[in-house]
Design a protein around this motif. Structure first.
Motif, PDB file in Angstrom:
ATOM      1  N   TYR A 172      -6.681   2.441  -1.707  1.00  0.00           N
ATOM      2  CA  TYR A 172      -6.695   2.146  -3.141  1.00  0.00           C
ATOM      3  C   TYR A 172      -7.930   2.734  -3.830  1.00  0.00           C
ATOM      4  O   TYR A 172      -8.005   2.745  -5.067  1.00  0.00           O
ATOM      5  CB  TYR A 172      -6.690   0.640  -3.374  1.00  0.00           C
ATOM      6  CG  TYR A 172      -5.353  -0.041  -3.208  1.00  0.00           C
ATOM      7  CD1 TYR A 172      -4.619  -0.442  -4.316  1.00  0.00           C
ATOM      8  CD2 TYR A 172      -4.829  -0.306  -1.945  1.00  0.00           C
ATOM      9  CE1 TYR A 172      -3.394  -1.095  -4.177  1.00  0.00           C
ATOM     10  CE2 TYR A 172      -3.611  -0.951  -1.787  1.00  0.00           C
ATOM     11  CZ  TYR A 172      -2.895  -1.340  -2.903  1.00  0.00           C
ATOM     12  OH  TYR A 172      -1.678  -1.978  -2.759  1.00  0.00           O
ATOM     13  N   GLY A 173      -8.915   3.156  -3.053  1.00  0.00           N
ATOM     14  CA  GLY A 173     -10.153   3.624  -3.668  1.00  0.00           C
ATOM     15  C   GLY A 173     -10.836   2.489  -4.419  1.00  0.00           C
ATOM     16  O   GLY A 173     -10.812   1.332  -3.992  1.00  0.00           O
ATOM     17  N   GLY A 174     -11.396   2.815  -5.567  1.00  0.00           N
ATOM     18  CA  GLY A 174     -12.101   1.804  -6.357  1.00  0.00           C
ATOM     19  C   GLY A 174     -11.214   0.669  -6.804  1.00  0.00           C
ATOM     20  O   GLY A 174     -11.677  -0.477  -6.957  1.00  0.00           O
ATOM     21  N   THR A 188       0.826  -1.209   0.000  1.00  0.00           N
ATOM     22  CA  THR A 188       0.000   0.000   0.000  1.00  0.00           C
ATOM     23  C   THR A 188       0.858   1.257   0.000  1.00  0.00           C
ATOM     24  O   THR A 188       0.532   2.251  -0.666  1.00  0.00           O
ATOM     25  CB  THR A 188      -0.945  -0.015   1.207  1.00  0.00           C
ATOM     26  OG1 THR A 188      -1.712  -1.225   1.192  1.00  0.00           O
ATOM     27  CG2 THR A 188      -1.894   1.175   1.169  1.00  0.00           C
ATOM     28  N   THR A 189       1.955   1.224   0.727  1.00  0.00           N
ATOM     29  CA  THR A 189       2.872   2.370   0.739  1.00  0.00           C
ATOM     30  C   THR A 189       3.446   2.612  -0.658  1.00  0.00           C
ATOM     31  O   THR A 189       3.528   3.764  -1.123  1.00  0.00           O
ATOM     32  CB  THR A 189       4.002   2.132   1.752  1.00  0.00           C
ATOM     33  OG1 THR A 189       3.440   1.953   3.055  1.00  0.00           O
ATOM     34  CG2 THR A 189       4.967   3.301   1.791  1.00  0.00           C
ATOM     35  N   ALA A 190       3.837   1.538  -1.330  1.00  0.00           N
ATOM     36  CA  ALA A 190       4.356   1.674  -2.696  1.00  0.00           C
ATOM     37  C   ALA A 190       3.282   2.231  -3.631  1.00  0.00           C
ATOM     38  O   ALA A 190       3.562   3.098  -4.482  1.00  0.00           O
ATOM     39  CB  ALA A 190       4.852   0.317  -3.194  1.00  0.00           C
ATOM     40  N   TYR A 191       2.042   1.750  -3.466  1.00  0.00           N
ATOM     41  CA  TYR A 191       0.941   2.253  -4.291  1.00  0.00           C
ATOM     42  C   TYR A 191       0.711   3.746  -4.037  1.00  0.00           C
ATOM     43  O   TYR A 191       0.510   4.539  -4.974  1.00  0.00           O
ATOM     44  CB  TYR A 191      -0.330   1.467  -3.985  1.00  0.00           C
ATOM     45  CG  TYR A 191      -1.547   1.952  -4.728  1.00  0.00           C
ATOM     46  CD1 TYR A 191      -1.780   1.570  -6.040  1.00  0.00           C
ATOM     47  CD2 TYR A 191      -2.466   2.804  -4.113  1.00  0.00           C
ATOM     48  CE1 TYR A 191      -2.903   2.029  -6.731  1.00  0.00           C
ATOM     49  CE2 TYR A 191      -3.579   3.269  -4.786  1.00  0.00           C
ATOM     50  CZ  TYR A 191      -3.796   2.874  -6.097  1.00  0.00           C
ATOM     51  OH  TYR A 191      -4.890   3.335  -6.778  1.00  0.00           O
ATOM     52  N   ALA A 192       0.754   4.141  -2.749  1.00  0.00           N
ATOM     53  CA  ALA A 192       0.496   5.533  -2.399  1.00  0.00           C
ATOM     54  C   ALA A 192       1.556   6.465  -2.968  1.00  0.00           C
ATOM     55  O   ALA A 192       1.272   7.634  -3.277  1.00  0.00           O
ATOM     56  CB  ALA A 192       0.424   5.690  -0.879  1.00  0.00           C
TER      57      ALA A 192
END
Length: 381
Positions: free
Chosen positions: A340-342, A263-267
């Motif tokens: 991540y939202g949708g 999640t950190t990488a995605y953010a």
């Protein structure tokens, strides 16, 4: 980071486990999840690498490791990206085989433990029944003495490795009127006449791991199928619960760590309003709170492991670790999915599987409600 619990040897072992999982297991996660199976070959591969006998001595093919080798292994298992894989492997070496090793005969160890360490056999712990989950003393499956052996009748449910396993460590009632003191443990080959997989269960998560409903109809076992002493099974199960709960806690911690990493990488990469969402305070503070909770869960788990390794009962601490770590992992999966939202709802992103796979952890190996009751009893009685 330096650790009061892990030595350089533990960390070298951890690194080797991580390399194996990331190179030989995680790349297959999508297919294994879709097929609802873990190939038997991966058990054999893990046996070759010494990963299925961490706590067993070298003379039977084990690694001769200590409890912190096991904790390092369990923390890394979620890098498989499959909760079902974590469950199947942990049941194999820390639950189904432990009873045979701790209380079984030399022949039982030779026949069941050694092949399990080598990955040639896969074990399941068959305790839970349709009407007896947390209340183990209420189980109805019975084993009766007959013709110099035993005959088993009954049913089990929610059994990890139950459909594709090689043998079951089975809890059955051997003294109908003695409650908890009338339960014994047996080793039952999965191919014994009368053993039937009544149903392969479809679950919310843990898709690659098989979970089964089992039927035992007039299953005849030799006298030496009994593990340890007759009517001592409930005590054996209670004795093993602390390790089982510690396994759940360590896996939950590892799962939350991987979920946070993803999640950190995605953010950092995901753009909104012209900048990465990691630059928004609401995201940054949420991730900081989650990281703090995960570290607290990890330290509680490591403390419980230290107590257990040094001979302390640690019932309270293992129950606390199991409760807090699994509830934390569930919270982490939920709040990370929100980041991540949708896209968090889409199967092509990892958040959906993290969310599904975190949910069973507060139920298996003792529900959160049972953990709270155990902790409360230790405090108040």
């Amino acid at each position: 980071m330096p650790s009061a619990y892990f030595t350089p040897d533990h960390e070298t072992f951890r690194a080797s486990v991580r390399r194996f999982l990331e190179r030989e297991v995680a790349p297959h996660a999508e297919r294994w999840e879709s097929e609802r199976r873990i190939p038997r070959e991966i058990f054999r591969r893990m046996g070759e690498l010494g990963l299925l006998g961490i706590l067993f001595p070298p003379e039977v093919g084990g690694a001769g490791g200590d409890l912190f080798h096991a904790v390092a292994f369990l923390e890394e298992l979620p890098r498989s990206r499959m909760g079902g894989f974590c469950a199947a492997i942990s049941v194999q070496q820390f639950m189904a085989t432990r009873h045979v090793w701790n209380h079984g005969s030399a022949e039982q160890k030779r026949r069941w433990v050694v092949p399990s360490i080598e990955g040639r056999a896969v074990g399941a712990l068959a305790v839970t029944e349709p009407d007896a989950g947390s209340d183990v003393a209420a189980l109805r499956t019975r084993a009766e003495r007959r013709d110099g052996g035993w005959v088993v009748h009954g049913a089990k449910t929610f059994i990890t490795n139950g459909a594709d396993g090689t043998f079951f460590t089975l809890a059955a009632r051997t003294a109908p009127d003695r409650g908890a003191r009338g339960i014994s443990l047996f080793v039952v080959p999965a191919d014994a006449p009368g053993v039937r997989v009544a149903r392969r269960l479809e679950k919310l998560g843990w898709h690659c791991g098989d979970t089964a409903e089992l039927s035992f109809e007039d299953v005849r076992l030799p006298a030496d199928a009994l593990i340890g002493e007759e009517n001592a099974g409930f005590g054996y199960l209670m004795e093993a619960f602390q390790l089982e709960r510690l396994c759940s806690a360590a896996i939950a911690v590892g799962s939350a760590i991987v979920c946070l990493e993803e999640t950190t990488a995605y953010a950092r990469d995901r753009q909104a309003f012209g900048r990465p969402i990691a630059e928004f305070q609401t995201i940054r503070h949420r991730l900081a709170d989650l990281a703090t909770a995960v570290e607290a869960a990890r330290q509680l788990t490591l403390h419980a492991a230290w107590l257990l390794q040094h001979g302390h009962p640690a019932v309270r601490e293992c129950s606390m670790a199991k409760l807090f770590a699994t509830e934390t992992a569930k919270r982490v999966a939920d709040e990370c999915l929100q980041c991540y939202g949708g896209y968090g709802l889409m199967e092509e992103y990892p958040a959906a599987r993290f969310f599904r796979d975190a949910r069973p952890n507060t139920i298996v190996a003792g529900t959160s409600e049972i953990m709270r009751e155990i902790i409360a009893r230790r405090m108040l009685e």
